[in-house]
Design a protein around this motif. Structure first.
Motif, PDB file in Angstrom:
ATOM      1  N   ASP A  56       0.842  -1.185   0.000  1.00 30.67           N
ATOM      2  CA  ASP A  56       0.000   0.000   0.000  1.00 30.67           C
ATOM      3  C   ASP A  56       0.881   1.240   0.000  1.00 30.67           C
ATOM      4  OD1 ASP A  56       0.985   0.035   2.570  1.00 30.67           O
ATOM      5  OD2 ASP A  56      -0.940  -0.256   3.543  1.00 30.67           O
ATOM      6  N   GLY A  57       0.259   2.373  -0.177  1.00 27.51           N
ATOM      7  CA  GLY A  57       0.971   3.641  -0.143  1.00 27.51           C
ATOM      8  C   GLY A  57       1.853   3.886  -1.353  1.00 27.51           C
ATOM      9  N   ALA A  58       2.859   4.719  -1.145  1.00 33.52           N
ATOM     10  CA  ALA A  58       3.746   5.130  -2.230  1.00 33.52           C
ATOM     11  C   ALA A  58       4.555   3.956  -2.775  1.00 33.52           C
ATOM     12  CB  ALA A  58       4.686   6.228  -1.753  1.00 33.52           C
ATOM     13  N   ASP A  59       4.958   3.025  -1.905  1.00 32.27           N
ATOM     14  CA  ASP A  59       5.702   1.848  -2.364  1.00 32.27           C
ATOM     15  C   ASP A  59       4.874   1.042  -3.361  1.00 32.27           C
ATOM     16  OD1 ASP A  59       7.918   2.404  -0.834  1.00 32.27           O
ATOM     17  OD2 ASP A  59       7.371   1.006   0.777  1.00 32.27           O
ATOM     18  N   ARG A  60       3.601   0.895  -3.065  1.00 29.91           N
ATOM     19  CA  ARG A  60       2.713   0.129  -3.949  1.00 29.91           C
ATOM     20  C   ARG A  60       2.652   0.776  -5.326  1.00 29.91           C
ATOM     21  NH1 ARG A  60      -2.748   0.140  -5.617  1.00 29.91           N
ATOM     22  NH2 ARG A  60      -3.643  -1.952  -5.796  1.00 29.91           N
ATOM     23  N   GLU A  61       2.397   2.071  -5.353  1.00 30.56           N
ATOM     24  CA  GLU A  61       2.263   2.768  -6.630  1.00 30.56           C
ATOM     25  C   GLU A  61       3.570   2.736  -7.425  1.00 30.56           C
ATOM     26  OE1 GLU A  61      -0.616   3.599  -7.922  1.00 30.56           O
ATOM     27  OE2 GLU A  61      -1.427   2.783  -6.066  1.00 30.56           O
ATOM     28  N   ARG A  62       4.696   2.941  -6.753  1.00 32.98           N
ATOM     29  CA  ARG A  62       5.994   2.905  -7.423  1.00 32.98           C
ATOM     30  C   ARG A  62       6.251   1.519  -8.007  1.00 32.98           C
ATOM     31  NH1 ARG A  62       9.643   2.956  -3.278  1.00 32.98           N
ATOM     32  NH2 ARG A  62       9.716   0.715  -3.539  1.00 32.98           N
ATOM     33  N   ASP A  63       6.020   0.475  -7.206  1.00 30.92           N
ATOM     34  CA  ASP A  63       6.280  -0.888  -7.664  1.00 30.92           C
ATOM     35  C   ASP A  63       5.326  -1.303  -8.781  1.00 30.92           C
ATOM     36  OD1 ASP A  63       8.327  -1.012  -5.829  1.00 30.92           O
ATOM     37  OD2 ASP A  63       7.244  -2.290  -4.408  1.00 30.92           O
ATOM     38  N   LEU A  64       4.060  -0.914  -8.690  1.00 33.19           N
ATOM     39  CA  LEU A  64       3.105  -1.243  -9.748  1.00 33.19           C
ATOM     40  C   LEU A  64       3.465  -0.540 -11.047  1.00 33.19           C
ATOM     41  CD1 LEU A  64      -0.321  -1.243  -7.871  1.00 33.19           C
ATOM     42  CD2 LEU A  64       0.987  -3.222  -8.688  1.00 33.19           C
ATOM     43  N   THR A  65       3.898   0.704 -10.962  1.00 32.38           N
ATOM     44  CA  THR A  65       4.308   1.435 -12.163  1.00 32.38           C
ATOM     45  C   THR A  65       5.495   0.749 -12.830  1.00 32.38           C
ATOM     46  OG1 THR A  65       3.480   3.520 -11.288  1.00 32.38           O
ATOM     47  CG2 THR A  65       5.143   3.666 -13.023  1.00 32.38           C
ATOM     48  N   ARG A  66       6.475   0.334 -12.019  1.00 28.89           N
ATOM     49  CA  ARG A  66       7.655  -0.351 -12.548  1.00 28.89           C
ATOM     50  C   ARG A  66       7.272  -1.692 -13.167  1.00 28.89           C
ATOM     51  NH1 ARG A  66      10.406  -4.276 -10.445  1.00 28.89           N
ATOM     52  NH2 ARG A  66       9.542  -3.942  -8.379  1.00 28.89           N
ATOM     53  N   LEU A  67       6.437  -2.460 -12.466  1.00 26.95           N
ATOM     54  CA  LEU A  67       6.018  -3.761 -12.991  1.00 26.95           C
ATOM     55  C   LEU A  67       5.193  -3.608 -14.266  1.00 26.95           C
ATOM     56  CD1 LEU A  67       5.203  -5.518  -9.627  1.00 26.95           C
ATOM     57  CD2 LEU A  67       6.957  -6.242 -11.261  1.00 26.95           C
ATOM     58  N   ASP A  68       4.317  -2.613 -14.312  1.00 23.89           N
ATOM     59  CA  ASP A  68       3.533  -2.371 -15.523  1.00 23.89           C
ATOM     60  C   ASP A  68       4.443  -2.058 -16.710  1.00 23.89           C
ATOM     61  OD1 ASP A  68       1.100  -2.828 -14.296  1.00 23.89           O
ATOM     62  OD2 ASP A  68       0.679  -0.697 -13.946  1.00 23.89           O
ATOM     63  N   ALA A  69       5.464  -1.247 -16.482  1.00 22.46           N
ATOM     64  CA  ALA A  69       6.410  -0.913 -17.559  1.00 22.46           C
ATOM     65  C   ALA A  69       7.169  -2.153 -18.002  1.00 22.46           C
ATOM     66  CB  ALA A  69       7.377   0.171 -17.091  1.00 22.46           C
ATOM     67  N   ASP A  70       7.581  -2.986 -17.061  1.00 22.57           N
ATOM     68  CA  ASP A  70       8.290  -4.224 -17.405  1.00 22.57           C
ATOM     69  C   ASP A  70       7.398  -5.177 -18.188  1.00 22.57           C
ATOM     70  OD1 ASP A  70      10.514  -3.234 -16.080  1.00 22.57           O
ATOM     71  OD2 ASP A  70      10.259  -4.518 -14.302  1.00 22.57           O
ATOM     72  N   VAL A  71       6.143  -5.298 -17.773  1.00 22.85           N
ATOM     73  CA  VAL A  71       5.189  -6.160 -18.475  1.00 22.85           C
ATOM     74  C   VAL A  71       4.977  -5.655 -19.902  1.00 22.85           C
ATOM     75  CG1 VAL A  71       2.739  -6.827 -18.575  1.00 22.85           C
ATOM     76  CG2 VAL A  71       4.024  -7.076 -16.439  1.00 22.85           C
ATOM     77  N   ASP A  72       4.782  -4.356 -20.063  1.00 26.19           N
ATOM     78  CA  ASP A  72       4.599  -3.785 -21.404  1.00 26.19           C
ATOM     79  C   ASP A  72       5.819  -4.031 -22.279  1.00 26.19           C
ATOM     80  OD1 ASP A  72       2.064  -2.859 -20.830  1.00 26.19           O
ATOM     81  OD2 ASP A  72       2.719  -0.804 -20.411  1.00 26.19           O
ATOM     82  N   HIS A  73       7.011  -3.818 -21.718  1.00 23.24           N
ATOM     83  CA  HIS A  73       8.251  -4.014 -22.467  1.00 23.24           C
ATOM     84  C   HIS A  73       8.390  -5.474 -22.916  1.00 23.24           C
ATOM     85  CE1 HIS A  73      12.430  -3.641 -23.645  1.00 23.24           C
ATOM     86  NE2 HIS A  73      12.690  -4.691 -22.883  1.00 23.24           N
ATOM     87  N   LEU A  74       8.133  -6.401 -22.020  1.00 20.34           N
ATOM     88  CA  LEU A  74       8.243  -7.816 -22.382  1.00 20.34           C
ATOM     89  C   LEU A  74       7.182  -8.223 -23.393  1.00 20.34           C
ATOM     90  CD1 LEU A  74       9.192  -9.835 -19.200  1.00 20.34           C
ATOM     91  CD2 LEU A  74      10.439  -9.618 -21.316  1.00 20.34           C
ATOM     92  N   ASN A  75       5.987  -7.701 -23.240  1.00 18.15           N
ATOM     93  CA  ASN A  75       4.930  -8.001 -24.195  1.00 18.15           C
ATOM     94  C   ASN A  75       5.322  -7.545 -25.599  1.00 18.15           C
ATOM     95  OD1 ASN A  75       2.380  -9.107 -24.778  1.00 18.15           O
ATOM     96  ND2 ASN A  75       1.442  -7.083 -24.703  1.00 18.15           N
ATOM     97  N   GLU A  76       5.914  -6.368 -25.687  1.00 17.13           N
ATOM     98  CA  GLU A  76       6.385  -5.863 -26.983  1.00 17.13           C
ATOM     99  C   GLU A  76       7.522  -6.718 -27.524  1.00 17.13           C
ATOM    100  OE1 GLU A  76       7.370  -1.777 -26.303  1.00 17.13           O
ATOM    101  OE2 GLU A  76       5.286  -1.238 -25.898  1.00 17.13           O
ATOM    102  N   ALA A  77       8.435  -7.148 -26.664  1.00 19.51           N
ATOM    103  CA  ALA A  77       9.543  -8.001 -27.091  1.00 19.51           C
ATOM    104  C   ALA A  77       9.038  -9.339 -27.602  1.00 19.51           C
ATOM    105  CB  ALA A  77      10.528  -8.210 -25.935  1.00 19.51           C
ATOM    106  N   ILE A  78       8.068  -9.908 -26.927  1.00 21.02           N
ATOM    107  CA  ILE A  78       7.495 -11.183 -27.365  1.00 21.02           C
ATOM    108  C   ILE A  78       6.820 -11.014 -28.725  1.00 21.02           C
ATOM    109  CG2 ILE A  78       5.679 -12.879 -26.888  1.00 21.02           C
ATOM    110  CD1 ILE A  78       6.353 -12.428 -23.867  1.00 21.02           C
TER     111      ILE A  78
END
Length: 83
Positions: A56-78
Motif C-alpha cells: 500500500d501507499g507510495a511503495d505500492r504505486e511505485r512498484d506497480l508502475t515499474r512492474l507495468d512498464a516491465d510487463v509492457d516491455h516484455l509483451n512488446e519483445a514477445i
C-alpha cells in the motif's frame, strides 16, 4: 495480510531466477529465448498481482508502475521476436 511477506519474497525470487535464465540464453536466439521470455512475462504478471494485493501507499504505486512498464516491455519483445 496473511502470507503477503512470503508471497512477495517468492515473487521477487521467481523474477530473479527468470532474469538470470534470460541472461544465460541471450546469446542463443530462438525458441528457448522466446519460451523463457514468456515465462518471465508470466512471473511479472503474478508479481504485479501480489504487489497490488499486498502493498500500500507510495511503495505500492511505485512498484506497480515499474512492474507495468516491465510487463509492457516484455509483451512488446514477445510480439516482435516470437511467433
Amino acid at each position: 495480510r496473511p502470507g503477503c511477506g512470503q508471497n512477495l519474497a517468492s515473487a521477487q525470487a521467481n523474477i530473479a531466477v527468470m532474469q538470470a535464465r534470460l541472461k544465460t540464453l541471450a546469446a542463443a536466439p530462438g525458441p528457448a529465448v522466446c519460451n523463457a521470455t514468456r515465462l518471465y512475462f508470466l512471473e511479472l504478471v503474478k508479481a504485479r498481482a501480489v504487489t497490488a494485493l499486498c502493498k500500500d501507499g507510495a511503495d505500492r504505486e511505485r512498484d506497480l508502475t515499474r512492474l507495468d512498464a516491465d510487463v509492457d516491455h516484455l509483451n512488446e519483445a514477445i510480439a516482435a521476436r516470437c511467433s
